[in-house]
Design an enzyme around this catalytic site. Sequence first.
Site, short mmCIF file in Angstrom:
data_model
loop_
_atom_site.label_atom_id
_atom_site.label_comp_id
_atom_site.label_asym_id
_atom_site.label_seq_id
_atom_site.Cartn_x
_atom_site.Cartn_y
_atom_site.Cartn_z
N PHE A 67 0.91 -1.29 0.00
CA PHE A 67 0.11 0.04 -0.14
C PHE A 67 0.85 1.25 0.02
O PHE A 67 1.95 1.29 0.55
CB PHE A 67 -0.82 0.02 1.42
CG PHE A 67 -1.65 1.28 1.34
CD1 PHE A 67 -2.82 1.50 0.69
CD2 PHE A 67 -1.11 2.24 2.13
CE1 PHE A 67 -3.48 2.70 0.87
CE2 PHE A 67 -1.74 3.57 2.60
CZ PHE A 67 -2.93 3.73 1.69
N HIS A 78 -0.75 31.94 7.50
CA HIS A 78 -1.28 32.34 8.75
C HIS A 78 -2.82 31.95 8.66
O HIS A 78 -3.86 32.64 7.97
CB HIS A 78 -1.35 33.90 8.91
CG HIS A 78 -0.19 34.33 9.10
ND1 HIS A 78 0.39 34.68 10.19
CD2 HIS A 78 0.83 35.03 8.13
CE1 HIS A 78 1.45 35.26 10.22
NE2 HIS A 78 1.81 35.06 8.81
N HIS A 82 -1.83 28.62 14.22
CA HIS A 82 -0.39 28.74 13.63
C HIS A 82 0.46 29.83 14.39
O HIS A 82 -0.05 30.45 15.41
CB HIS A 82 -0.66 29.41 12.08
CG HIS A 82 -1.51 30.63 12.27
ND1 HIS A 82 -2.55 31.11 12.40
CD2 HIS A 82 -0.90 31.96 12.11
CE1 HIS A 82 -2.91 32.25 12.50
NE2 HIS A 82 -1.74 33.08 12.41
N ASP A 84 2.80 33.26 14.58
CA ASP A 84 3.10 34.60 13.98
C ASP A 84 4.44 34.58 14.63
O ASP A 84 4.77 35.00 15.69
CB ASP A 84 2.14 35.84 14.62
CG ASP A 84 0.88 35.74 14.00
OD1 ASP A 84 0.64 35.06 13.05
OD2 ASP A 84 0.14 36.96 14.22
N HIS A 88 6.24 39.29 11.19
CA HIS A 88 4.94 39.48 10.63
C HIS A 88 4.28 40.72 10.74
O HIS A 88 3.69 41.30 10.01
CB HIS A 88 3.90 38.53 11.57
CG HIS A 88 2.63 38.53 10.80
ND1 HIS A 88 2.39 38.55 9.56
CD2 HIS A 88 1.18 38.08 11.57
CE1 HIS A 88 0.76 38.18 9.27
NE2 HIS A 88 0.25 38.17 10.76
N HIS A 214 0.14 42.86 18.02
CA HIS A 214 0.93 42.26 17.17
C HIS A 214 2.22 43.14 17.17
O HIS A 214 3.16 42.66 17.23
CB HIS A 214 0.47 42.15 15.76
CG HIS A 214 -0.31 41.05 15.44
ND1 HIS A 214 -1.71 41.05 15.77
CD2 HIS A 214 -0.24 39.90 14.91
CE1 HIS A 214 -2.42 39.85 15.26
NE2 HIS A 214 -1.38 38.91 14.87
ZN LIG Z 1 -1.08 35.01 11.80
#
Ligand SMILES: [Zn+2]
Length: 264
Positions: A67, A78, A82, A84, A88, A214
């Site tokens: 197989f 993103h 996930h 950053d 970013h 951020h």
């Molecule tokens: Zn992100």
Amino acid sequence: MRYIVALGLALSACAPTQTEAPTFDPAAYTLVDLTHSFNAQTIYWPTSTKTFEHVQQAFGPTPGGYFYSSYELSTPEHGGTHLDAPIHFGEGKETADRIPLARLVAKAVVIDVSAKADSDRAYQLTPDDVAAFERKHGPIAEGSIVLLRTGWSRHWPDRLAYLGDNTPGDASKLNFPSYGPDAARLLVEQRRVAALGVDAASIDIGKSTDFMVHRIAAMSNVPGFENLANLDQLPATGAIVIALPMKIEAGSGGPLRAIAMVPR
Ligand SMILES: [Zn+2]
């Protein structure tokens, strides 16, 4: 014979002076998966033109009698659970492959604002919330991974409930809870935490237009972990988080497999 016995004694006498690794007993921990599976329902930012693609290349018996299965995948960095990377939102800051591992593997604190987010889906973590956490659980140690529990992972993968809007191509009407800028400054600049994670779509709230959290994190090379799962299974303190992203050279982020080790 006498010599061998003597040597054995000498070795055992020496042993305590050698470098001693603490005993690792896997049975002493419950392992918690903090990552949503990647699939066709995986949530991406509304402006993302691509989503998770997983294309079958082979599946089934081969002429050789065994197989074999194989797929191709492609995904924006993103989306889903996930990373950053600081680059970013921070020019010249660390890329995904250059984040020190000590920011990705560390003791975690879990700040629970799920009750407040239930009554206000635009709720943002405040310095008062951090102070209240520390009164109850002690100061947040430098190098900790902070995980913000909003309760939003229970909506996954319902885009409307999770993001607050599901208009393709339009990110202007998103509405979900996360960190507030003042709390982020406190955690990043004063507590000097390793990373900021959240069980919602972004370390900024959905209504944010300037992405200050951020930017604050990026300036200090603090990575973010977004769309985490199962934070309700973690204690406020004491868990160890292992959050290892795909090692994309020069990447701004990438798919993340995060787990927690919770002492039993
Ligand atoms: Zn992100």
